[in-house]
Write an enzyme that holds these catalytic residues in place. Sequence first.
Site, PDB file in Angstrom:
ATOM      1  N   PHE A  21       0.857  -1.183   0.000  1.00 50.75           N
ATOM      2  CA  PHE A  21       0.000   0.000   0.000  1.00 50.75           C
ATOM      3  C   PHE A  21       0.892   1.232   0.000  1.00 50.75           C
ATOM      4  O   PHE A  21       1.636   1.476   0.941  1.00 50.75           O
ATOM      5  CB  PHE A  21      -0.961   0.067   1.197  1.00 50.75           C
ATOM      6  N   ASP A  55       9.173   2.909   2.331  1.00 48.39           N
ATOM      7  CA  ASP A  55       7.972   3.692   2.610  1.00 48.39           C
ATOM      8  C   ASP A  55       7.655   3.544   4.095  1.00 48.39           C
ATOM      9  O   ASP A  55       7.067   2.549   4.520  1.00 48.39           O
ATOM     10  CB  ASP A  55       6.805   3.201   1.738  1.00 48.39           C
ATOM     11  N   LYS A 105       2.139  11.051   7.422  1.00 47.74           N
ATOM     12  CA  LYS A 105       1.250  10.775   8.561  1.00 47.74           C
ATOM     13  C   LYS A 105       1.672  11.490   9.852  1.00 47.74           C
ATOM     14  O   LYS A 105       1.336  12.647  10.033  1.00 47.74           O
ATOM     15  CB  LYS A 105       1.110   9.264   8.732  1.00 47.74           C
TER      16      LYS A 105
HETATM   17  C1  LIG Z   1      -1.041   6.104   4.295  1.00 49.21           C
HETATM   18  C2  LIG Z   1       0.073   5.562   3.479  1.00 49.21           C
HETATM   19  C3  LIG Z   1       0.434   6.139   2.247  1.00 49.21           C
HETATM   20  C4  LIG Z   1      -0.370   7.249   1.602  1.00 49.21           C
HETATM   21  O1  LIG Z   1      -0.432   8.399   2.369  1.00 49.21           O
HETATM   22  P1  LIG Z   1      -1.590   9.490   2.054  1.00 49.21           P
HETATM   23  O2  LIG Z   1      -1.208  10.639   2.941  1.00 49.21           O
HETATM   24  O3  LIG Z   1      -2.886   8.869   2.419  1.00 49.21           O
HETATM   25  O4  LIG Z   1      -1.497   9.810   0.615  1.00 49.21           O
HETATM   26  C5  LIG Z   1       1.520   5.622   1.591  1.00 49.21           C
HETATM   27  N1  LIG Z   1       2.214   4.595   2.090  1.00 49.21           N
HETATM   28  C6  LIG Z   1       1.911   4.017   3.264  1.00 49.21           C
HETATM   29  C7  LIG Z   1       2.730   2.891   3.776  1.00 49.21           C
HETATM   30  C8  LIG Z   1       0.816   4.462   3.984  1.00 49.21           C
HETATM   31  O5  LIG Z   1       0.467   3.852   5.130  1.00 49.21           O
END
Ligand SMILES: *Cc1c(COP(=O)(O)O)cnc(C)c1O
Length: 399
Positions: free
Chosen positions: A140, A225, A254
Amino acid sequence: MDQQYYIKLEEELGAHNYNPLDVVLHRGEGVWVWDVEGNKYLDCLAAYSAVNQGHCHPEIMRTLIEQAQNLTLTSRAFRNDQLALFYQEICKLTNSHKVLPMNSGAEAVETVIKAVRKWGYKVKGVPQDQAEVIVCENNFHGRTITIVGFSTDEGSRSGFGPFTPGFKIIPFGNAGALEEAITPNTVAFLVEPIQGEAGVIIPPAGYLREVKTICEKNNVVLVLDEIQTGLGRTGKLLAEQHDGIEADLTLIGKALSGGYYPISAVLSSKEVLGVLRPGEHGSTFGGNPLACAVARTAIKVIVDENMVENSAAMGEYFLSGLSNIKSPHIKEIRGKGLFIAIDIVPEAGGARRYCEKLMAHGLLCKETHENTIRFAPPLIITKEEIDWALERIETVLTT
Ligand SMILES: *Cc1c(COP(=O)(O)O)cnc(C)c1O
């Protein structure tokens, strides 16, 4: 106004791209939130880790208000006095050399894809338009067309094609598969240290170390990520530290917001970001002074209040408490720091049912996929609050 009023309006007027629990929240403080009818809940999702510092953290709030009274937006056409200090502080904290600020996580991912492609052509010598990025099954990384194009989740991608080419998908947690997939045109491997949305999937110990070695050997940029795992969630500041490695590029978002104001960043330890020249990438709101000021305090309080250490200690306490619950509905419990999941046996009727029951007992959690419940409370949670949660989780899972 009761909750049904808001729910009805929202259903009527909003696009139905979410399926929220029917709770309408009005106020938050620390690990607690209150709905419009005054009911109190323990927040065990923390906005998917965007509220690691707890709701309405007073010090971040002061920064937000002060900065909002001074200067909020300049665009990058001019400089502002928060951006450089944000760079300095985030680099020092994460041992990085360069930073590129954006707003959302997905934008940070898009930024990194552009940067590694350009690096591939300019530095590695990959032929024009042949760059490949390797990603993992069940990843994700966000919701843009390019990103959902390399998702393996049908719900995320189905109906949204055609997609951006140049991605290769391999199994997660399998370093051998990475080695096999790399070609001379591979510019980067993009991976989550622990797959969050997939259900807190923890790779075998040493996976990231092996991956790092393979990337180095093949001149492939390792991109982690850490948008969800970063800034303390797993009991380390960055999850890569569990394996004692440093990625070439790290994505954070986040919790960098302190739960107040969206901001994400690409952090570079290698000079990949150096390939971007003026005019090649940008964002109107990226690096704005309000976001930078908030982020500076958001990372400051993580350090000052020992939230990373608390995440490690309370995560262990939470996990051991969960493992003492004897329930026929539990299939597996796993976690690292305060990043925890329970898999429910398929016969138990789905995780959603349990999230709704937990809500009725004052605990807010969200199911991920059919049979997984994730527990990821703010990192400031105490033993007493975990005990309170455990009692309710036990009740719901054993009756
Ligand atoms: C939430 C998330 C994203 C995307 O972030 P947004 O601010 O919602 O665009 C990308 N990678 C990971 C691992 C995430 O948990």
